[in-house]
Design a protein around this motif. Structure first.
Motif, short mmCIF file in Angstrom:
data_model
loop_
_atom_site.label_atom_id
_atom_site.label_comp_id
_atom_site.label_asym_id
_atom_site.label_seq_id
_atom_site.Cartn_x
_atom_site.Cartn_y
_atom_site.Cartn_z
N GLY A 274 17.40 -15.73 12.99
CA GLY A 274 18.32 -14.88 12.29
C GLY A 274 19.78 -15.26 12.49
N LEU A 275 20.22 -15.86 13.65
CA LEU A 275 21.27 -16.23 13.76
C LEU A 275 21.65 -17.51 12.82
N LEU A 276 20.78 -18.25 12.46
CA LEU A 276 21.11 -19.41 11.60
C LEU A 276 21.27 -18.82 10.11
N LEU A 277 20.65 -17.61 9.99
CA LEU A 277 21.23 -17.11 8.49
C LEU A 277 22.45 -16.23 8.50
N LYS A 278 23.19 -16.17 9.70
CA LYS A 278 24.33 -15.59 9.58
C LYS A 278 25.38 -16.70 9.40
N ALA A 279 25.17 -17.91 9.91
CA ALA A 279 26.17 -19.14 9.69
C ALA A 279 25.59 -20.32 9.22
N PRO A 280 26.54 -20.99 8.55
CA PRO A 280 25.89 -22.24 7.95
C PRO A 280 25.24 -23.29 9.45
N VAL A 281 24.17 -24.08 9.00
CA VAL A 281 23.55 -24.75 10.01
C VAL A 281 24.38 -26.04 10.29
N ASP A 282 24.87 -26.33 11.46
CA ASP A 282 25.26 -27.59 11.79
C ASP A 282 24.45 -28.45 12.06
N ARG A 283 24.21 -29.43 11.08
CA ARG A 283 23.10 -30.51 11.42
C ARG A 283 23.44 -31.87 10.87
N PRO A 284 23.26 -32.85 11.54
CA PRO A 284 23.49 -34.31 11.08
C PRO A 284 22.38 -34.49 9.89
N ASP A 285 22.72 -35.44 8.86
CA ASP A 285 21.66 -35.60 7.80
C ASP A 285 20.58 -36.36 8.34
#
Length: 313
Positions: A274-285
């Motif tokens: 649910g926390l990942l649905l609140k804010a964009p995910v910071d992930r390297p490609d």
């Protein structure tokens, strides 16, 4: 007073995919923020009939209702001309304890909330440019996962891997009828897709972790009982980001728990979906990301209440 009963046909007429997606998203966020009450699920296994049963309850703080849900999966049913999944949901007042309605949905709400959760978290965690989807599984949930994800982002080729070639071809035809370019694929090819969703009742991993390429996202939705296992522990070892819908449940009977017990992931390596649905995910490609979804009773409660409101309108 007679308890109102609403059948699957009435529910299908009243509910839209947008209602389900919005409700499930809000419920996942509420659960991640600790605004829910969810007791451990009850599991029954029927090995002689290749079946299982789940009883889940839950509520969201401040909500007028809570629910108790029964969901069954008897995987030999299609060969008998019967649906593999059945179920019903009892909606109960959180203020008086009186039952308000029975949703005789035959497992429909479970299927929808599972599809919505899988699509939402896959969309949130996958690279924005990810387009190729692989689905492991050929049942109704595999179909829904592809269709609901396609409603959130453009999809390129959809690769379908199943144990039975005829079923894989049938699913591809069903997806093609909705405008998706789908074709059967071997496990090794499917494991190299941009996005992978596993939707099976498997008791051992369905893909090879070494075949998953950098930058891919994998969502597992089928491991909802202790004897099930779709994703290999080695995949969690390779993952830069791991999401779970419920930390305790996933540790107890999810693929994340299998990985922790195998020493492939730390017990605190996950983040609430649910926390990942609140804010964009910071992930390297180049990062591999994984989501383990075991199904949360609070989602059933939120969706059943929303559906009942719509039905009574």
């Amino acid at each position: 007073m007679t308890l109102p009963v609403f059948d699957a046909a009435a529910i299908e007429r009243a509910v839209t995919s947008r209602l389900v997606l919005d409700t499930v998203r809000a419920a996942l966020i509420a659960h991640a923020e600790g605004r829910t009450s969810v007791p451990p699920p009850l599991h029954l296994d029927f090995p002689e009939a290749d079946g299982d049963c789940h009883v889940k309850a839950g509520r969201i703080a401040g909500a007028a209702d809570f629910t108790v849900k029964i969901a069954t999966g008897f995987y030999g049913n299609p060969a008998r001309g019967l649906p593999a999944n059945h179920g019903l949901v009892c909606v109960i007042s959180a203020r008086t304890g009186a039952p308000r309605a029975l949703l005789d949905d035959r497992g429909l709400l479970t299927a929808w909330r599972t599809a919505a959760a899988g699509a939402l978290i896959t969309h949130a965690m996958a690279r924005p440019a990810a387009g190729t989807l692989a689905v492991f599984g050929t049942g109704e949930q595999a179909r829904l996962q592809a269709l609901w994800l396609a409603g959130l982002r453009p999809l390129g080729p959809v690769l379908v891997h199943g144990r039975t070639p005829d079923k894989a071809r049938a699913l591809c035809e069903a997806l093609a009828a909705h405008g998706l370019a789908a074709r059967p694929a071997a496990a090794a090819e499917a494991a190299r897709a941009d996005m992978i969703i596993t939707a099976t009742p498997a008791a051992s991993p369905v893909l090879d972790a070494a075949m998953v390429r950098p930058g891919a996202h994998v969502t597992g939705i089928g491991t909802d009982m202790p004897h099930k296992n779709e994703l290999p522990p080695a995949l969690f070892h390779r993952a830069r980001l791991i999401a779970t819908d419920d930390h305790a449940q996933c540790l107890d009977h999810g693929d994340f728990g299998h990985a922790v017990r195998a020493g492939s992931a730390a017990e605190d390596a996950d983040i609430a979906a649910g926390l990942l649905l609140k804010a964009p995910v910071d992930r390297p490609d180049t990062a591999i990301t994984v989501a383990d979804l075991t199904g949360v009773g609070a989602l059933d409660a939120a969706l059943a209440s929303a559906v009942l409101r719509r039905l009574r309108e």
